[in-house]
Design a protein around this motif. Structure first.
Motif, short mmCIF file in Angstrom:
data_model
loop_
_atom_site.label_atom_id
_atom_site.label_comp_id
_atom_site.label_asym_id
_atom_site.label_seq_id
_atom_site.Cartn_x
_atom_site.Cartn_y
_atom_site.Cartn_z
N SER A 138 -56.38 69.84 9.58
CA SER A 138 -56.91 69.49 10.90
C SER A 138 -56.97 67.99 11.14
O SER A 138 -57.29 67.57 12.24
CB SER A 138 -58.31 70.10 11.07
N THR A 139 -56.66 67.19 10.14
CA THR A 139 -56.73 65.74 10.28
C THR A 139 -55.52 65.22 11.05
O THR A 139 -54.39 65.38 10.62
CB THR A 139 -56.82 65.06 8.90
N GLN A 140 -55.79 64.60 12.18
CA GLN A 140 -54.75 64.00 13.01
C GLN A 140 -54.37 62.63 12.45
O GLN A 140 -55.23 61.86 12.04
CB GLN A 140 -55.32 63.84 14.43
N ARG A 141 -53.09 62.33 12.42
CA ARG A 141 -52.62 61.02 11.97
C ARG A 141 -52.40 60.07 13.14
O ARG A 141 -52.70 58.90 13.07
CB ARG A 141 -51.34 61.14 11.17
N SER A 142 -51.85 60.60 14.23
CA SER A 142 -51.55 59.79 15.40
C SER A 142 -51.39 60.72 16.61
O SER A 142 -51.54 61.93 16.49
CB SER A 142 -50.26 59.00 15.18
N ALA A 143 -51.01 60.16 17.74
CA ALA A 143 -50.76 60.97 18.92
C ALA A 143 -49.58 61.92 18.70
O ALA A 143 -49.50 62.97 19.32
CB ALA A 143 -50.49 60.08 20.13
N ASP A 144 -48.70 61.55 17.79
CA ASP A 144 -47.50 62.34 17.55
C ASP A 144 -47.56 63.26 16.33
O ASP A 144 -46.80 64.22 16.23
CB ASP A 144 -46.28 61.42 17.38
N SER A 145 -48.44 62.96 15.37
CA SER A 145 -48.41 63.71 14.11
C SER A 145 -49.79 64.04 13.57
O SER A 145 -50.79 63.43 13.93
CB SER A 145 -47.61 62.93 13.06
N ALA A 146 -49.79 65.03 12.68
CA ALA A 146 -51.00 65.46 11.97
C ALA A 146 -50.60 65.75 10.53
O ALA A 146 -49.42 65.91 10.21
CB ALA A 146 -51.60 66.70 12.64
N TYR A 147 -51.60 65.83 9.65
CA TYR A 147 -51.31 66.05 8.24
C TYR A 147 -51.01 67.52 7.94
O TYR A 147 -51.52 68.42 8.59
CB TYR A 147 -52.48 65.56 7.38
N ARG A 148 -50.18 67.70 6.95
CA ARG A 148 -49.80 69.03 6.46
C ARG A 148 -49.79 68.97 4.95
O ARG A 148 -49.69 67.89 4.35
CB ARG A 148 -48.43 69.42 7.00
N MET A 149 -49.89 70.13 4.32
CA MET A 149 -49.92 70.21 2.87
C MET A 149 -49.02 71.32 2.39
O MET A 149 -48.98 72.39 2.99
CB MET A 149 -51.35 70.43 2.39
#
Length: 158
Positions: A120-131
């Motif tokens: 659920s952690t957003q990195r930027s307007a374009d991306s978010a974290y994945r695992m």
């Protein structure tokens, strides 16, 4: 009649890690915002985009508080976030994802290794974290991509 979800757990009633608790599997104890909590992996698996590409969601940038991130995502229209909340769960943050990976490495929980999972952690307007739970890889990706999300629940320990 709607069943009321468990709101807290007594420390003396916590099962061993990897055992059933509150509709899922007890992963571990952890501290969040000054409160000791029990992290629980739910059995449900969701799939979809994180959210809208190019739109930064205020309140979805916490590296530790997946519940707050997921609520912000849902308010902004994220379908997978809304589905997680309907399950009385949320999409794990980066920290909570690492705790899941540690439990998987210890053989306490089962997580798919063939697909990336949204955090659920957003990195930027374009991306978010994945695992990737194959090896614990943490990276980021465009929010429009279809990924899995494995909801968790977190209960205060009393």
């Amino acid at each position: 009649m709607t069943k009321q979800a468990q709101q807290a757990v007594l420390a003396a009633e916590l099962p061993e890690r990897g055992q059933p608790l509150a509709g899922g599997v007890f992963v571990t104890r952890y501290w969040l915002n000054g409160v000791e909590r029990a992290l629980i992996l739910l059995p449900d698996e969701l799939s979809g985009p994180w959210g809208e590409y190019g739109v930064e969601i205020k309140g979805a940038g916490s590296y530790s508080d997946g519940d707050a991130n997921t609520r912000s995502m849902a308010e902004a229209g994220s379908v997978i976030a809304s589905k997680a909340l309907e399950l009385d769960g949320f999409i794990p943050s980066c920290l909570e994802g690492q705790l899941l990976m540690a439990a998987k490495a210890e053989g306490l929980v089962d997580l798919r290794e063939d697909r990336w999972h949204w955090l659920s952690t957003q990195r930027s307007a374009d991306s978010a974290y994945r695992m990737a739970f194959e090896g614990g890889w943490l990276y980021y990706n465009g929010k429009f991509n279809e990924r899995l999300a494995r909801p968790v629940r977190s209960l205060p320990i009393q």
